[in-house]
Motif scaffolding. Structure first.
Motif, PDB file in Angstrom:
ATOM      1  N   THR A  10       0.890  -1.167   0.000  1.00  0.00           N
ATOM      2  CA  THR A  10       0.000   0.000   0.000  1.00  0.00           C
ATOM      3  C   THR A  10       0.930   1.219   0.000  1.00  0.00           C
ATOM      4  O   THR A  10       1.157   1.858   1.025  1.00  0.00           O
ATOM      5  N   ARG A 182     -10.317  -0.571  -7.911  1.00  0.00           N
ATOM      6  CA  ARG A 182     -11.183  -1.646  -7.410  1.00  0.00           C
ATOM      7  C   ARG A 182     -12.313  -2.013  -8.365  1.00  0.00           C
ATOM      8  O   ARG A 182     -12.573  -3.209  -8.574  1.00  0.00           O
ATOM      9  N   THR A 210      -2.445  -2.471  -3.105  1.00  0.00           N
ATOM     10  CA  THR A 210      -3.679  -2.867  -2.436  1.00  0.00           C
ATOM     11  C   THR A 210      -4.067  -1.866  -1.364  1.00  0.00           C
ATOM     12  O   THR A 210      -3.206  -1.169  -0.804  1.00  0.00           O
ATOM     13  N   GLY A 211      -5.361  -1.782  -1.088  1.00  0.00           N
ATOM     14  CA  GLY A 211      -5.849  -1.012   0.056  1.00  0.00           C
ATOM     15  C   GLY A 211      -6.105   0.448  -0.250  1.00  0.00           C
ATOM     16  O   GLY A 211      -6.136   0.882  -1.399  1.00  0.00           O
ATOM     17  N   VAL A 212      -6.297   1.230   0.815  1.00  0.00           N
ATOM     18  CA  VAL A 212      -6.555   2.664   0.706  1.00  0.00           C
ATOM     19  C   VAL A 212      -5.240   3.402   0.962  1.00  0.00           C
ATOM     20  O   VAL A 212      -4.612   3.228   2.007  1.00  0.00           O
ATOM     21  N   HIS A 213      -4.843   4.222   0.021  1.00  0.00           N
ATOM     22  CA  HIS A 213      -3.542   4.874   0.045  1.00  0.00           C
ATOM     23  C   HIS A 213      -3.628   6.277   0.646  1.00  0.00           C
ATOM     24  O   HIS A 213      -4.711   6.855   0.771  1.00  0.00           O
ATOM     25  N   ALA A 218      -8.054   3.940  -3.820  1.00  0.00           N
ATOM     26  CA  ALA A 218      -8.171   2.564  -3.321  1.00  0.00           C
ATOM     27  C   ALA A 218      -7.807   1.627  -4.460  1.00  0.00           C
ATOM     28  O   ALA A 218      -8.294   1.780  -5.583  1.00  0.00           O
ATOM     29  N   GLY A 221      -5.540  -4.918  -5.150  1.00  0.00           N
ATOM     30  CA  GLY A 221      -4.765  -6.020  -4.580  1.00  0.00           C
ATOM     31  C   GLY A 221      -4.838  -7.266  -5.430  1.00  0.00           C
ATOM     32  O   GLY A 221      -4.816  -7.214  -6.654  1.00  0.00           O
ATOM     33  N   GLU A 238      -6.379  -9.159  -0.349  1.00  0.00           N
ATOM     34  CA  GLU A 238      -6.313  -7.703  -0.191  1.00  0.00           C
ATOM     35  C   GLU A 238      -5.289  -7.237   0.836  1.00  0.00           C
ATOM     36  O   GLU A 238      -5.050  -6.034   0.961  1.00  0.00           O
ATOM     37  N   ALA A 239      -4.679  -8.138   1.594  1.00  0.00           N
ATOM     38  CA  ALA A 239      -3.750  -7.723   2.642  1.00  0.00           C
ATOM     39  C   ALA A 239      -2.358  -7.468   2.065  1.00  0.00           C
ATOM     40  O   ALA A 239      -1.883  -8.239   1.233  1.00  0.00           O
ATOM     41  N   PRO A 240      -1.684  -6.395   2.492  1.00  0.00           N
ATOM     42  CA  PRO A 240      -0.295  -6.212   2.083  1.00  0.00           C
ATOM     43  C   PRO A 240       0.590  -7.289   2.692  1.00  0.00           C
ATOM     44  O   PRO A 240       0.255  -7.871   3.731  1.00  0.00           O
TER      45      PRO A 240
END
Length: 275
Positions: A10, A182, A210-213, A218, A221, A238-240
């Motif tokens: 992220t 997304r 991935t995720g919200v930067h 967003a 991922g 979706e997890a870093p």
């Protein structure tokens, strides 16, 4: 079998922090026995505020993230595909440039993204990559411990002619680092990447953001590793973090032997009949 590492991040707006995270990930990947590590598009800086980002975008020889990654690769003795960096060209425009770095820290290849993402999405998101970035003009295949690897970046995946050119030039692995939105990720990410691997009969590695930067965007991922038959060897969700996959170097020849589509390719030069 050859073990690879895929780094899902992220990435934020501070190149120094991003560099530190990449250095740590490269060391971890090497410690886990990976021969090569892959990072996402825009691994050094992800900032849609171009006025703010402009101060951090420098020429290749001055980029602290590139220097840090090269040093980390040499220290750990691991190859790295640095998905891409935003860099300033001599003409003042930006380049979205990926690098292949060997285990001694040498740059073996560079590739500038050829297809730029200019689009208005139904969500209201609007992207104009060409407003600041210049498109690359040449495909690149580079020798790696995984075999000849064709380089591409994100939006390139929608243009199969590029991958045909890469595999015609001998690519047996495709790298597709990305920073996918997304909405388009949910609709097209898996199907496009699996299609690119299947039609070419290659391994495909797609390290993703991935995720919200920090800049508010967003990303989707789901960093993927796909084999030549289209089987998904790794989906990071979706997890870093860091994911691992084993690539079988004999798999490309085996699959191409079962479905020899590359041998059956024809160059269409005749006028198209419109009936």
């Amino acid at each position: 079998m050859t073990k690879i590492a895929v780094v899902q991040t992220t990435t934020g707006i501070d190149p120094a922090a991003n560099a530190a995270a990449l250095v740590a990930a490269i060391a971890e990947a090497a410690g886990a026995g990976a021969t090569m590590a892959f990072t996402p598009e825009m691994s050094g800086l992800l900032d849609r505020d171009r006025a703010r980002a402009s101060d951090a975008i420098v020429r290749e020889g001055e980029d602290r993230v590139l220097v840090a990654v090269r040093e980390a690769a040499a220290r750990a003795g691991i190859w790295v595909h640095l998905g891409s960096l935003a860099l300033r060209r001599p003409d003042g425009r930006f380049a979205n440039r990926s690098f292949v770095i060997d285990a001694a820290g040498n740059i073996r290849a560079r590739y500038d993204k050829m297809h730029l993402f200019d689009v208005d999405l139904p969500t209201g998101e609007s992207w104009r990559e060409s407003a600041a970035y210049a498109a690359g003009d040449r495909p690149v295949v580079v020798g790696t411990p995984l075999g000849p690897m064709g380089l591409s970046i994100c939006y390139d995946m929608r243009f199969p002619d590029l991958y045909r050119a890469l595999t015609d030039a001998g690519a047996q692995v495709l790298a597709v680092p990305a920073s996918f939105t997304r909405p388009t990720g949910a609709a097209h990410w898996h199907v496009l990447l699996r299609a690119r691997a299947i039609e070419a009969g290659v391994h495909l590695v797609a390290a993703a953001q991935t995720g919200v930067h920090e800049d508010g965007r967003a990303t989707y991922g789901h960093s993927l590793v796909v084999d030549p038959w289209g089987e998904v060897l790794l989906d990071m969700g979706e997890a870093p973090g860091i994911g691992y996959a084993e690539l079988d170097p004999d798999r490309v020849a085996a699959v191409r032997g079962r479905v020899p589509a590359i041998q059956h390719r024809r160059v269409v030069t005749a006028p198209i009949v419109i009936a």
